[in-house]
Design a protein around this motif. Structure first.
Motif, PDB file in Angstrom:
ATOM      1  N   ASN A 195     -25.892   3.602 -35.453  1.00 50.90           N
ATOM      2  CA  ASN A 195     -25.290   2.561 -36.290  1.00 50.90           C
ATOM      3  C   ASN A 195     -23.846   2.301 -35.869  1.00 50.90           C
ATOM      4  OD1 ASN A 195     -27.629   2.377 -37.676  1.00 50.90           O
ATOM      5  ND2 ASN A 195     -26.885   3.292 -39.575  1.00 50.90           N
ATOM      6  N   LEU A 196     -23.120   3.398 -35.590  1.00 53.90           N
ATOM      7  CA  LEU A 196     -21.731   3.246 -35.169  1.00 53.90           C
ATOM      8  C   LEU A 196     -21.639   2.421 -33.887  1.00 53.90           C
ATOM      9  CD1 LEU A 196     -18.711   4.067 -35.451  1.00 53.90           C
ATOM     10  CD2 LEU A 196     -19.242   6.058 -34.046  1.00 53.90           C
ATOM     11  N   LEU A 197     -22.523   2.728 -32.934  1.00 53.09           N
ATOM     12  CA  LEU A 197     -22.495   1.986 -31.671  1.00 53.09           C
ATOM     13  C   LEU A 197     -22.783   0.504 -31.905  1.00 53.09           C
ATOM     14  CD1 LEU A 197     -24.303   4.493 -29.277  1.00 53.09           C
ATOM     15  CD2 LEU A 197     -21.917   3.803 -29.178  1.00 53.09           C
ATOM     16  N   LEU A 198     -23.734   0.213 -32.799  1.00 55.42           N
ATOM     17  CA  LEU A 198     -24.049  -1.186 -33.100  1.00 55.42           C
ATOM     18  C   LEU A 198     -22.867  -1.878 -33.780  1.00 55.42           C
ATOM     19  CD1 LEU A 198     -27.745  -0.773 -34.314  1.00 55.42           C
ATOM     20  CD2 LEU A 198     -26.992  -2.092 -32.344  1.00 55.42           C
ATOM     21  N   ASP A 199     -22.237  -1.197 -34.736  1.00 56.85           N
ATOM     22  CA  ASP A 199     -21.079  -1.777 -35.434  1.00 56.85           C
ATOM     23  C   ASP A 199     -19.946  -2.070 -34.462  1.00 56.85           C
ATOM     24  OD1 ASP A 199     -22.390  -1.621 -37.815  1.00 56.85           O
ATOM     25  OD2 ASP A 199     -21.441   0.243 -38.466  1.00 56.85           O
ATOM     26  N   LEU A 219     -37.966   5.930 -25.973  1.00 58.39           N
ATOM     27  CA  LEU A 219     -38.260   4.505 -26.110  1.00 58.39           C
ATOM     28  C   LEU A 219     -37.873   3.958 -27.479  1.00 58.39           C
ATOM     29  CD1 LEU A 219     -41.732   4.015 -24.434  1.00 58.39           C
ATOM     30  CD2 LEU A 219     -39.570   3.040 -23.731  1.00 58.39           C
ATOM     31  N   SER A 220     -38.041   4.767 -28.529  1.00 54.74           N
ATOM     32  CA  SER A 220     -37.739   4.255 -29.863  1.00 54.74           C
ATOM     33  C   SER A 220     -36.261   3.939 -29.990  1.00 54.74           C
ATOM     34  CB  SER A 220     -38.123   5.272 -30.931  1.00 54.74           C
ATOM     35  OG  SER A 220     -39.074   6.173 -30.479  1.00 54.74           O
ATOM     36  N   VAL A 221     -35.427   4.844 -29.460  1.00 56.02           N
ATOM     37  CA  VAL A 221     -33.986   4.625 -29.530  1.00 56.02           C
ATOM     38  C   VAL A 221     -33.599   3.404 -28.703  1.00 56.02           C
ATOM     39  CG1 VAL A 221     -31.755   5.617 -28.941  1.00 56.02           C
ATOM     40  CG2 VAL A 221     -33.496   7.053 -29.970  1.00 56.02           C
ATOM     41  N   VAL A 222     -34.165   3.293 -27.506  1.00 57.61           N
ATOM     42  CA  VAL A 222     -33.849   2.170 -26.630  1.00 57.61           C
ATOM     43  C   VAL A 222     -34.267   0.860 -27.278  1.00 57.61           C
ATOM     44  CG1 VAL A 222     -34.539   1.071 -24.480  1.00 57.61           C
ATOM     45  CG2 VAL A 222     -33.842   3.443 -24.490  1.00 57.61           C
ATOM     46  N   LYS A 223     -35.462   0.860 -27.878  1.00 58.07           N
ATOM     47  CA  LYS A 223     -35.921  -0.372 -28.508  1.00 58.07           C
ATOM     48  C   LYS A 223     -34.979  -0.761 -29.639  1.00 58.07           C
ATOM     49  CE  LYS A 223     -39.407  -3.013 -30.553  1.00 58.07           C
ATOM     50  NZ  LYS A 223     -40.049  -2.964 -31.821  1.00 58.07           N
ATOM     51  N   HIS A 224     -34.510   0.271 -30.343  1.00 59.82           N
ATOM     52  CA  HIS A 224     -33.693   0.000 -31.511  1.00 59.82           C
ATOM     53  C   HIS A 224     -32.372  -0.672 -31.159  1.00 59.82           C
ATOM     54  CE1 HIS A 224     -32.582   0.553 -35.660  1.00 59.82           C
ATOM     55  NE2 HIS A 224     -31.382   0.850 -35.236  1.00 59.82           N
ATOM     56  N   ILE A 225     -31.793  -0.291 -30.036  1.00 54.66           N
ATOM     57  CA  ILE A 225     -30.405  -0.701 -29.776  1.00 54.66           C
ATOM     58  C   ILE A 225     -30.285  -1.802 -28.717  1.00 54.66           C
ATOM     59  CG2 ILE A 225     -29.859   0.995 -27.981  1.00 54.66           C
ATOM     60  CD1 ILE A 225     -27.241   1.455 -29.739  1.00 54.66           C
ATOM     61  N   LYS A 268     -36.720   7.855 -42.996  1.00 52.87           N
ATOM     62  CA  LYS A 268     -36.103   6.525 -42.932  1.00 52.87           C
ATOM     63  C   LYS A 268     -35.092   6.439 -41.799  1.00 52.87           C
ATOM     64  CE  LYS A 268     -36.279   5.350 -47.773  1.00 52.87           C
ATOM     65  NZ  LYS A 268     -35.454   5.818 -48.888  1.00 52.87           N
ATOM     66  N   SER A 269     -34.456   7.571 -41.467  1.00 58.75           N
ATOM     67  CA  SER A 269     -33.330   7.496 -40.542  1.00 58.75           C
ATOM     68  C   SER A 269     -33.758   7.477 -39.076  1.00 58.75           C
ATOM     69  CB  SER A 269     -32.367   8.651 -40.774  1.00 58.75           C
ATOM     70  OG  SER A 269     -32.937   9.840 -40.287  1.00 58.75           O
ATOM     71  N   ILE A 270     -35.020   7.779 -38.785  1.00 54.59           N
ATOM     72  CA  ILE A 270     -35.372   7.830 -37.360  1.00 54.59           C
ATOM     73  C   ILE A 270     -35.765   6.446 -36.854  1.00 54.59           C
ATOM     74  CG2 ILE A 270     -36.042  10.247 -37.181  1.00 54.59           C
ATOM     75  CD1 ILE A 270     -38.977   9.192 -37.460  1.00 54.59           C
ATOM     76  N   PRO A 271     -35.250   6.069 -35.670  1.00 55.49           N
ATOM     77  CA  PRO A 271     -35.687   4.810 -35.094  1.00 55.49           C
ATOM     78  C   PRO A 271     -37.119   4.967 -34.592  1.00 55.49           C
ATOM     79  CG  PRO A 271     -34.207   5.950 -33.598  1.00 55.49           C
ATOM     80  CD  PRO A 271     -34.308   6.798 -34.821  1.00 55.49           C
ATOM     81  N   THR A 272     -37.938   3.956 -34.757  1.00 57.61           N
ATOM     82  CA  THR A 272     -39.296   4.023 -34.220  1.00 57.61           C
ATOM     83  C   THR A 272     -39.519   2.819 -33.330  1.00 57.61           C
ATOM     84  OG1 THR A 272     -40.273   2.740 -35.998  1.00 57.61           O
ATOM     85  CG2 THR A 272     -40.136   5.106 -36.338  1.00 57.61           C
ATOM     86  N   VAL A 273     -40.562   2.884 -32.518  1.00 59.80           N
ATOM     87  CA  VAL A 273     -40.834   1.761 -31.625  1.00 59.80           C
ATOM     88  C   VAL A 273     -41.260   0.527 -32.415  1.00 59.80           C
ATOM     89  CG1 VAL A 273     -41.287   2.825 -29.425  1.00 59.80           C
ATOM     90  CG2 VAL A 273     -43.038   2.894 -31.174  1.00 59.80           C
ATOM     91  N   THR A 274     -41.649   0.742 -33.676  1.00 61.90           N
ATOM     92  CA  THR A 274     -42.076  -0.414 -34.449  1.00 61.90           C
ATOM     93  C   THR A 274     -40.954  -0.974 -35.325  1.00 61.90           C
ATOM     94  OG1 THR A 274     -42.967   1.152 -36.039  1.00 61.90           O
ATOM     95  CG2 THR A 274     -44.520   0.164 -34.510  1.00 61.90           C
ATOM     96  N   ARG A 314     -29.599  -1.855 -38.783  1.00 61.72           N
ATOM     97  CA  ARG A 314     -28.922  -0.608 -39.106  1.00 61.72           C
ATOM     98  C   ARG A 314     -29.904   0.312 -39.808  1.00 61.72           C
ATOM     99  NH1 ARG A 314     -26.258  -3.450 -36.540  1.00 61.72           N
ATOM    100  NH2 ARG A 314     -24.006  -3.751 -36.562  1.00 61.72           N
ATOM    101  N   LEU A 315     -29.914   1.558 -39.367  1.00 61.17           N
ATOM    102  CA  LEU A 315     -30.821   2.526 -39.973  1.00 61.17           C
ATOM    103  C   LEU A 315     -30.158   3.173 -41.182  1.00 61.17           C
ATOM    104  CD1 LEU A 315     -31.835   4.254 -36.663  1.00 61.17           C
ATOM    105  CD2 LEU A 315     -33.427   3.031 -38.124  1.00 61.17           C
ATOM    106  N   PRO A 316     -30.927   3.485 -42.211  1.00 67.04           N
ATOM    107  CA  PRO A 316     -30.343   4.285 -43.287  1.00 67.04           C
ATOM    108  C   PRO A 316     -30.014   5.668 -42.724  1.00 67.04           C
ATOM    109  CG  PRO A 316     -32.529   3.437 -43.859  1.00 67.04           C
ATOM    110  CD  PRO A 316     -32.347   3.221 -42.407  1.00 67.04           C
TER     111      PRO A 316
END
Lengths: 349, 393, 338
Positions: free
Chosen positions: A213-217, A233-239, C266-272, C278-280
């Protein structure tokens, strides 16, 4: 994040901030008493990609695929063997980082900074927070202590640390806090490009989200451009805005995040996605493993490096190395059969 | 350690809760959390070192011995070369307190009797005569630290004009005061050890650092040199080198030459260690980070790399000094190192080298005790520093 | 098999480490059951005590660690329940149980195999230790096991050294060794943390298949919620030495009860999840086990923390639904001091 797309359209003018062309890094394998070179590890082997200003390019791959070496070549933490790393500097001039003499490189350093994987190794244990965060300013000409102290306080606040912590040493901080310190140091010189090498993978699961979140902000506030290197992959997809997939020193596929995850064009990308364990017991059956192991970059297979493991390999894949080509707008794939294959991505559920 | 668990619920600013601080473990060095948080590394090392009682005591012993090496004249009672052939082989005279006549500090005088059968001089306490002794007494004149002329000594006879003499550790064959000679020997032996170690540390850091930081052919050459030096058997080499020193060299010249010889062969181990440290440090993230923020090479080396192994070098040198002392003692004992009229522990022990002296004057072996105490104290101190050097291990 | 009676029952296990700096309650009152043929996933972050729990079960806790309280009941020889905490860690009986009946798949197969012996030698040695067979038979069994875990041409591979194998093959060989004596309980200690995603998928699938074939129970330890969702039947969520929540995997992921489980999921990023959102987060960091807070270990980071209750007394694990248990005062107000 909507702002990402806005930034990419209004700030690029067609010129990317960073354009990597044919980047190569070979490490010699030396043997014997006289250290004779007997071969090369092709850690990075003809890598091409670009990053637009304000976007996040996710660079993903398994261990040993060359993603970390690529990121270090871009910052000239290692000297590339070949290729060009074209960077559009603040002055407007485009320079080739791969060829830059050390003195000119030092002048360019403030514009590009790095966040490391292990926050316990990337902070000098013998320096306190003030010294760590203000050192970039000191070596780049801001000698006034009070000026630096003000800026350090500001930076600490920016990354969510109390300015009172300035006198403390790294041993007073947890992993997540240390990563914030590393980020503060990286931001001290107001960089434009930040290379983040697995910045959350050493952190506890419950702390990863804070740092993401900090990196995105920070990206939103400071209009940063990220190269985000990760294996998750999940982290990469997220950011990421766009994602590049690497396999044995080469780029397999680059596409905007959603396109890549919804309609992957390279069999390796699809396999990688199928292998990710989804944190939902109801989607169990999707975990399709890839056969075999990642080949060694010292002795890669012929043709397409992925052909021994690829379920779709044909004769041509064994002989010819596929080139990265744009098969859809902004979707680049290095696969002979990219156009004909229908591969499963990760759908919304 | 449990003081830092503030509940996060009512945090005024939008900052992470201070509960974070519980995520680090503090070393048990008897300080509160905030003090440890802001403590630089050397302080942490010092706090941890202080908890190591034996090492602390050894440190004090080493400091005391070091003052002897600096000020041997002050500690000695008589000039070390002053001989008196009549007064040979006097046994140690013990310091006593409160004589019958109110003297605070005194020693019993001795008188010599010729043994009628062996015709040897035998010294027995003279019950009637005492020699009053006082602290900070006047004695022979000397220059303190080679600069300030004075004649004050730690111990001396109350009345210097009386011609009275006392010998805390007895006298040798030539009637020289053994205590004073031990004090002067300490200076020579300790300084040879120290200088030789400093020279080898200098060589070790310089060559090891060059080897590790620059790598390539330089590294290859230095490594082969180290292997060559380490493959030579040290004892015959020392013997050969010292034996080749010209016999007519002065005491100072021999002294200097021996120091050089000891250090030329002593730097290899440290050189290897330093090289290894440089090699691994070069890859450390914080060193890469320093390069990426634009630090020049000297700053990277001296601000980021070298400080991480200061404490290890201090520990390594503390452990190397006793080895050098032993080497010097050993060479001199064999008659290859320092030679009379120079005074070193090895020279002193050489004089106790025969059966006669062990049988008749066992106190001549006391310099051996000094060697043992010094070497032990330095070793324990070195171990203590090494253990304390990594407060977060 | 009798599915009513658990194969392994850990009851109020406490394993403490006495260090110079103080006592670390690495495992502090952990209870859970493992039924025959069940895959129990223990999930938790650093310092949660998951590794110490399995080391306690295997009785391989190193000094200064010590099991100070609790029971580890293991169904031994049919129906009798044997309390492993009562055995001498080095005794013949414990050594027979360890390896033959409870086998470990370690995190780092590179470190677990000796580099100076072939993997075949090491597997055969494990077989010879626990089974009355000849050397030739042991070799045959070893080859068979290697084939079973999908090592290609096992007749050849059996004579290779661990460092000659790739990470995936090495982990397979490790599993073959763990399986060599047909254990009733397999303990997998983060077996996929050190390997890549594609290889991890192979290993997880393999474990799932083997578990079905052998009807062995598995305790699977990981910090990766994705892996736990894929492999486990029943989940134990741990935090700082205590069990926060237990329940069937579907309930844990779709109907979590404990605030920690909820927040973590809730806090973990997922591929979906949507990119760029922003994640909680869970505020703060995990306290070091030395500085464990009084009361509920999670209270300093808990958004539902009740002052005066959560920070003063420690909740015990109690049923909250038909299938799930949680240790949280939100569900049972009475304090339980044990």
């Amino acid at each position: 994040m909507t702002s990402n797309t806005e930034q990419t359209t209004n700030s690029t003018n067609g010129h990317p901030l960073l354009d990597v062309k044919g980047l190569k890094k070979y490490f010699p394998i030396k043997k014997g008493f006289f250290k004779k070179t007997v071969g090369h590890v092709r850690a990075v082997d003809d890598v091409n990609f670009f990053i637009r200003e304000g976007e996040t390019l996710g660079l993903v791959g398994e261990s040993g695929c060359g993603k970390t070496t690529t990121s270090r070549c871009i910052l000239r933490a290692v000297d590339p063997t070949g290729g060009r790393v074209l960077y559009r500097a603040k002055s407007g001039a485009t320079v080739d980082i791969a060829q830059l003499p050390a003195s000119e490189m030092r002048r360019l350093r403030p514009e590009m900074q790095m966040i490391f994987q292990d926050p316990f190794a990337s902070l000098n244990p013998r320096m306190n927070l003030f010294d760590i965060v203000s050192e970039p300013m000191f070596v780049n000409g801001i000698k006034s202590r009070s000026e630096r102290a003000d800026r350090v306080a500001e930076l600490l606040q920016l990354v969510g640390l109390r300015p009172e912590y300035m006198q403390r040493f790294p041993h007073a901080f947890s992993g997540g806090q240390r990563q914030r310190i590393v980020i503060a140091r990286a931001l001290a010189l107001k960089p434009r490009l930040v290379v983040a090498d697995e910045p959350v993978s050493a952190l506890d699961v419950s702390v990863q989200a804070q740092v993401l979140n900090l990196l995105l902000d920070l990206q939103e506030q400071l209009k940063l451009t990220y190269l985000f290197v990760a294996h998750d992959l999940s982290v990469v997809k997220h950011i990421s805005t766009r994602v590049a997939v690497m396999y044995v020193g080469k780029i397999a596929e680059i596409a905007p995040t959603d396109a890549l995850f919804n309609t992957p064009k390279h069999p390796y990308t699809a396999a990688l996605m199928a292998a990710v364990p989804v944190a939902d017991p109801r989607v169990r059956s999707k975990m399709i493993p890839l056969q075999g192991d990642v080949p060694s970059p010292a002795n890669p297979p012929s043709g397409c490096y992925f052909h021994p493991r690829c379920p779709f390999a044909e004769a041509v894949c064994k002989q010819e190395t596929p080139q990265l080509q744009e098969i859809e707008p902004n979707h680049f794939v290095a696969c002979h059969r990219a156009k004909e294959l229908e591969l499963d991505g990760i759908s919304a559920n | 350690m449990s003081t830092n668990l503030a509940p996060p619920v009512s945090d005024p600013q939008n900052l992470p809760p201070t509960g974070d601080e519980a995520a680090v473990v503090l070393p048990d060095i008897g300080r509160d959390a905030e003090a440890i948080y802001v403590a630089p590394n050397w302080k942490l090392v010092w706090w941890r070192f202080k908890k190591h009682r034996l090492a602390l005591v050894s440190g004090i012993v080493v400091i005391f011995i070091a003052t002897i090496a600096l000020l041997p004249e002050f500690y000695s009672t008589l000039p070390p070369h002053e001989s008196d052939s009549i007064r040979s082989f006097i046994p140690p005279q013990r310091l006593r307190f409160f004589a019958g006549d109110g003297t605070f500090l005194y020693v019993q005088d001795v008188k010599g009797q010729r043994n009628q059968k062996t015709l040897m001089m035998e010294w027995v306490p003279d019950e009637e005569k005492i020699i009053p002794v006082k602290l900070f007494a006047r004695g022979f004149e000397y220059n303190l630290l080679g600069l300030i002329p004075t004649d004050i000594h730690l111990l001396g006879v109350e009345n210097p004009d009386s011609g009275q003499k006392f010998h805390l550790l007895g006298t040798d064959r030539l009637g020289r005061d053994q205590w004073s000679r031990l004090m002067f020997g300490t200076r020579v032996s300790l300084s040879i050890g120290l200088i030789a170690v400093m020279l080898s540390i200098f060589l070790g850091i310089l060559l090891g650092g060059i080897s590790g930081y620059f790598g390539g052919t330089t590294d290859l050459i230095i490594q082969r040199l180290i292997e060559l030096l380490q493959s030579l058997p040290p004892i015959p080499i020392w013997m050969a080198l010292t034996a080749s020193l010209p016999r007519d060299w002065s005491v100072e010249q021999t002294y200097f030459a021996i120091t050089i010889i000891l250090s030329l062969l002593g730097w290899t181990t440290l050189g290897r260690e330093v090289r290894g440290r440089f090699l691994s440090l070069r890859e450390e993230d914080f060193v890469v980070a320093a390069e990426l923020i634009g630090c020049g090479k000297p700053r990277v080396i001296f601000r980021h790399m070298v400080p991480t192994f200061y404490s290890h070098i201090i520990a390594a040198s503390t452990l190397a000094i006793p080895v050098m002392i032993i080497n010097e003692t050993f060479l001199s004992f064999l008659g290859l190192g320092m030679r009379p009229p120079a005074i070193s522990w090895g020279v002193l022990l050489q004089e106790a080298q025969n059966l006669q002296s062990i049988a008749l004057a066992p106190w001549l072996l006391l310099p051996g005790l000094a060697v043992i105490i010094t070497v032990l104290a330095l070793n324990i101190l070195g171990d203590g520093i090494r253990d304390a050097a990594d407060p977060y291990s | 098999m009798n599915n009513q009676q658990p194969l392994l029952s850990v009851r109020n296990l406490k394993t403490y480490f006495s260090l110079d700096e103080g006592q670390v309650k690495a495992v502090d009152g952990v209870s859970f059951d493992v039924n025959p043929g069940q895959v129990v996933g223990i999930v938790g972050e650093s310092g949660c005590g998951k590794s110490v729990t399995i080391k306690s079960i295997l009785r391989i806790i190193q000094k200064p660690g010590k099991i100070v309280d609790g029971q580890i009941l293991f169904r031994h020889n049919g129906d009798s329940m044997l309390d492993l905490t009562q055995l001498n860690a080095q005794s013949e009986q414990m050594r027979q149980i360890r390896g033959a009946e409870i086998a470990l798949i370690p995190q780092e197969p590179m470190a677990a195999f000796s580099p100076v012996h072939t993997i075949g030698n090491q597997i055969e040695e494990a077989i010879l230790l626990h089974q009355p067979v000849s050397k030739q038979q042991a070799r045959k069994i070893a080859i068979e096991r290697l084939r079973e875990v999908g090592v290609p041409s096992p007749e050849r591979r059996i004579d290779s050294y661990s460092w000659e194998l790739s990470g995936g093959l090495r982990q397979r060989a490790m599993i073959a060794m763990a399986l060599s004596c047909n254990p009733k309980l397999l303990i997998a200690d983060e077996p996929t943390t050190a390997i890549d995603v594609t290889t991890q998928a192979q290993v997880l699938n393999l474990l799932r298949d083997l578990q079905a074939q052998h009807d062995a129970a598995i305790i699977f330890i990981t910090h990766d919620l994705g892996v736990i969702a894929q492999i486990a039947d029943f989940v134990v969520v741990m935090y700082l030495g205590r069990v926060m929540e237990t329940g069937p995997v579907d309930d844990i992921f779709h109907n979590p009860q404990h605030p920690y489980t909820k927040a973590l999921l809730k806090s973990i990023p997922t591929v979906t999840s949507e990119s760029g959102s922003r994640l909680p987060t869970i505020e703060g960091a995990i306290p070091h086990p030395f500085n464990r807070p009084a009361g509920c270990p999670f209270y300093p980071r808990c958004i539902e923390m009740m002052p005066g209750t959560c920070n003063t007394s420690t909740p015990s694990l109690q049923p909250v639904t038909d299938t799930q248990s949680a240790s949280c005062f939100l569900y049972h107000k009475q304090t339980d001091d044990e």
